[in-house]
Design an enzyme around this catalytic site. Structure first.
Site, PDB file in Angstrom:
ATOM      1  N   CYS A 178      36.201  40.771  35.379  1.00 51.60           N
ATOM      2  CA  CYS A 178      34.934  40.138  35.038  1.00 51.60           C
ATOM      3  C   CYS A 178      34.179  41.185  34.231  1.00 51.60           C
ATOM      4  O   CYS A 178      33.698  42.168  34.798  1.00 51.60           O
ATOM      5  CB  CYS A 178      34.152  39.732  36.282  1.00 51.60           C
ATOM      6  N   CYS A 187      30.138  41.233  35.125  1.00 50.41           N
ATOM      7  CA  CYS A 187      29.645  41.687  36.437  1.00 50.41           C
ATOM      8  C   CYS A 187      30.853  41.995  37.315  1.00 50.41           C
ATOM      9  O   CYS A 187      31.517  43.011  37.072  1.00 50.41           O
ATOM     10  CB  CYS A 187      28.645  40.722  37.066  1.00 50.41           C
ATOM     11  N   SER A 188      31.150  41.141  38.304  1.00 56.74           N
ATOM     12  CA  SER A 188      32.258  41.494  39.192  1.00 56.74           C
ATOM     13  C   SER A 188      32.821  40.262  39.877  1.00 56.74           C
ATOM     14  O   SER A 188      33.280  40.342  41.005  1.00 56.74           O
ATOM     15  CB  SER A 188      31.774  42.479  40.252  1.00 56.74           C
ATOM     16  N   CYS A 189      32.782  39.103  39.201  1.00 56.68           N
ATOM     17  CA  CYS A 189      33.205  37.842  39.815  1.00 56.68           C
ATOM     18  C   CYS A 189      34.672  37.925  40.270  1.00 56.68           C
ATOM     19  O   CYS A 189      35.520  38.468  39.565  1.00 56.68           O
ATOM     20  CB  CYS A 189      33.017  36.706  38.821  1.00 56.68           C
TER      21      CYS A 189
END
Lengths: 215, 218
Positions: A116, A119-121
Site C-alpha cells: 500500500c 498508507c498501510s492497507c
C-alpha cells in the site's frame, strides 16, 4: 454533527498540535486514553478487547488455511480465484478490512507482491496486522519501482523471465498472494500444508518451501 | 493532495529490514494507540477517507520522523481538536476540562466482535454498467487536488490497461468531506517501463486501484 473539513485548516492545526505537545509518544498516548475515557468518548476495556483479537483471534494462520485448502481442493481454488470473499466466508473468517478480497496466484512464470504505497492497507481479518516492514517508507516507496531489488533484500531472487506484478492496495480492495505449492509436498494434508505457509509468502516477499516453518 | 504520504516510486529510502518487528500487547503504547482508533467515538461518525486525509495533513517533517503509530496519534488528536472535543492543554495534562454533549455511550467491548465480523465496506450496490471493461486502454488523469484523493502520483498522466472491475465504491475524494458518491473501481495495469525510466524488466507491471473519474479512455 457537522464536522468542518478544510484541508488548509487541518494542516495548520496539525502544526500547532505538534509544536505544543511533549515529544514522548508513550506519554501522549496514555494521556489521550485517560482524557477520552474521562470525556465519555472511550471505554478502555474495548481497547483491551481489540488487543486480544489481534493477538489471538486473527492472524496469518487464517490466510495459511485458505492457501492450504486452495492447494488441496481444486473446486475451492476455482471459487477463491473467482470470488475470494465468498470462498473465504465458507471457512468462517471475519471480514474486517477484507470485504473486497482478491487473491492473485503465483506461477512459475509470474510472481505477485502486495503493497500500500499511500498508507498501510492490509487484509486484517485474513492476515492479521501488517508487519513493520510492510508499513515502512522503504518498502512503500521502493517495491513499486524496484520490486526485484526489494525482494532480493528478503532473500528472494527471481529469474529474468518471471513477470513481476505489484498490487497497490490504495483502495478498499485487499490482496492476498496464493503462493506456489512446493514440489515435494504431495503427501501432506491440509493442516501440514498450512503450517508451511508464512505470512511473507502471502504478501509475496517469500516462497513456500517444505524446509522452513511458516511464521 | 501532493503529500509526503504519496511515496510510491520515491528515491532516497534505503533497504527494507524484514527482521524489524514491534511488540503488540496491552501495555505497549503502539498497540493501545492502534486499538484506541478502533474504539473511540468519532465526531460525525467513522469515516476512513477523512481519517486518512487528516493523517496526510501532518507536516512532512513530522510524518517522516514519527513512528507509524505516533502518526495515528497526530491524526486522531487532529480529528478531535478540529471539532473542539479536546484542547491542547487537555492533551498535555490528560485531564478533561469540558465534556462533549450528546455523544452517546462509547463503544463497549461486546461490540468488537460485530465490527470484526462485518468490517466496513466502501462497495455500494449499483446496477449501472461501468464505462470500461478489462482490456480497455485508459490514461490516469493529471488530478492533483489539495484535498483527499487515492490517485497515486506515480501513475498520473500514464496509460494503462483495465485488468479487473471491482464494482461501485464510494469515491474517497468526495466521501472524505461527507459526500457519498460511488463510482466503478478498477485494477489498472501499468507497465513498469512506462512509469520508471530505470525499470528492471520490460514485462513487470504495477496495478493500483483507480476510480472511474480518475481515468479517461485512451
Amino acid at each position: 454533527m457537522k464536522v468542518p473539513k478544510e484541508t488548509k485548516k487541518i494542516m495548520e492545526l496539525e502544526k500547532e498540535l505538534h509544536s505544543h505537545l511533549p515529544s514522548d509518544p508513550a506519554l501522549r498516548v496514555k494521556a489521550l486514553e485517560s482524557l477520552l475515557v474521562e470525556k465519555g468518548l472511550l471505554n478502555s476495556a474495548t481497547i483491551d478487547r481489540w488487543i486480544e483479537v489481534f493477538s489471538d483471534e486473527v492472524g496469518p494462520k487464517n490466510g495459511a488455511r485458505v492457501v492450504a485448502k486452495a492447494w488441496s481442493d481444486e473446486a475451492f481454488k476455482k471459487h477463491l480465484m473467482a470470488d475470494a470473499r465468498k470462498a473465504v466466508d465458507e471457512l468462517g473468517f471475519p471480514r474486517l478490512e477484507a470485504n473486497n478480497l482478491v487473491v492473485v496466484e503465483n506461477t512459475p512464470k509470474r510472481h505477485n507482491v502486495v503493497v500500500c504505497t499511500l498508507c498501510s492497507c492490509y487484509p486484517w481479518a485474513i492476515m492479521g496486522l501488517p508487519p513493520t516492514w510492510y508499513r515502512s517508507f522503504e518498502y512503500r516507496s521502493r517495491v513499486v519501482r524496484d520490486p526485484r531489488g526489494v525482494l532480493r533484500e528478503f532473500g528472494l531472487e527471481l529469474d529474468d523471465d518471471v513477470e513481476v506484478r505489484v498490487w497497490d492496495s490504495n483502495a478498499d480492495v485487499r490482496y492476498m498472494v496464493l503462493p506456489e505449492r512446493p514440489p515435494d509436498s504431495e503427501g501432506l494434508n491440509e493442516a501440514e500444508l498450512a503450517a508451511l505457509v508464512s505470512r511473507d509468502a502471502m504478501v509475496g516477499t517469500a516462497k513456500v518451501t517444505t524446509t522452513e516453518q511458516g511464521n | 493532495m501532493d503529500g509526503i504520504h504519496d511515496m510510491g516510486g520515491m528515491h532516497g529510502f534505503g533497504p527494507v529490514d524484514p527482521s524489524r518487528e514491534q511488540p503488540f500487547s496491552k501495555t505497549e503504547w503502539r498497540a493501545r494507540m492502534f486499538c484506541l482508533e478502533l474504539s473511540y467515538t468519532q465526531p460525525g461518525g467513522f469515516n476512513v477517507d477523512w481519517l486518512r486525509h487528516v493523517l496526510e495533513c501532518i507536516p512532512p517533517d513530522v510524518y517522516l520522523t514519527s513512528d507509524y503509530f505516533d502518526r495515528w496519534y497526530w491524526r486522531d488528536v487532529g480529528v478531535l481538536a478540529n471539532v473542539g472535543w479536546v484542547s491542547i492543554d487537555e492533551l498535555a495534562s490528560g485531564v478533561a476540562t469540558s465534556r462533549p454533549q450528546d455523544v452517546g455511550d462509547p463503544l463497549p467491548p461486546e461490540a468488537v466482535s460485530v465490527m470484526l465480523e462485518q468490517g466496513l465496506d466502501s462497495r455500494r450496490d449499483v446496477a449501472d454498467p461501468p464505462a470500461f471493461k478489462p482490456g480497455d486502454r485508459v490514461r490516469a488523469k493529471f488530478h492533483s487536488p489539495l484535498g483527499a484523493t487515492r490517485l497515486p502520483r506515480y501513475v498520473r498522466g500514464h496509460v494503462g490497461v483495465i485488468e479487473q472491475y471491482h464494482g461501485w465504491h464510494v469515491l474517497p475524494d468526495a466521501n472524505a468531506v461527507g459526500d457519498e458518491r460511488p463510482e466503478p473501481l478498477y485494477s489498472v495495469g501499468f507497465l513498469a517501463q512506462d512509469l520508471w525510466s530505470d525499470a528492471a524488466a520490460p514485462g513487470d507491471k504495477v496495478f493500483p486501484c483507480l476510480w472511474e473519474s480518475y481515468l479517461e479512455r485512451e
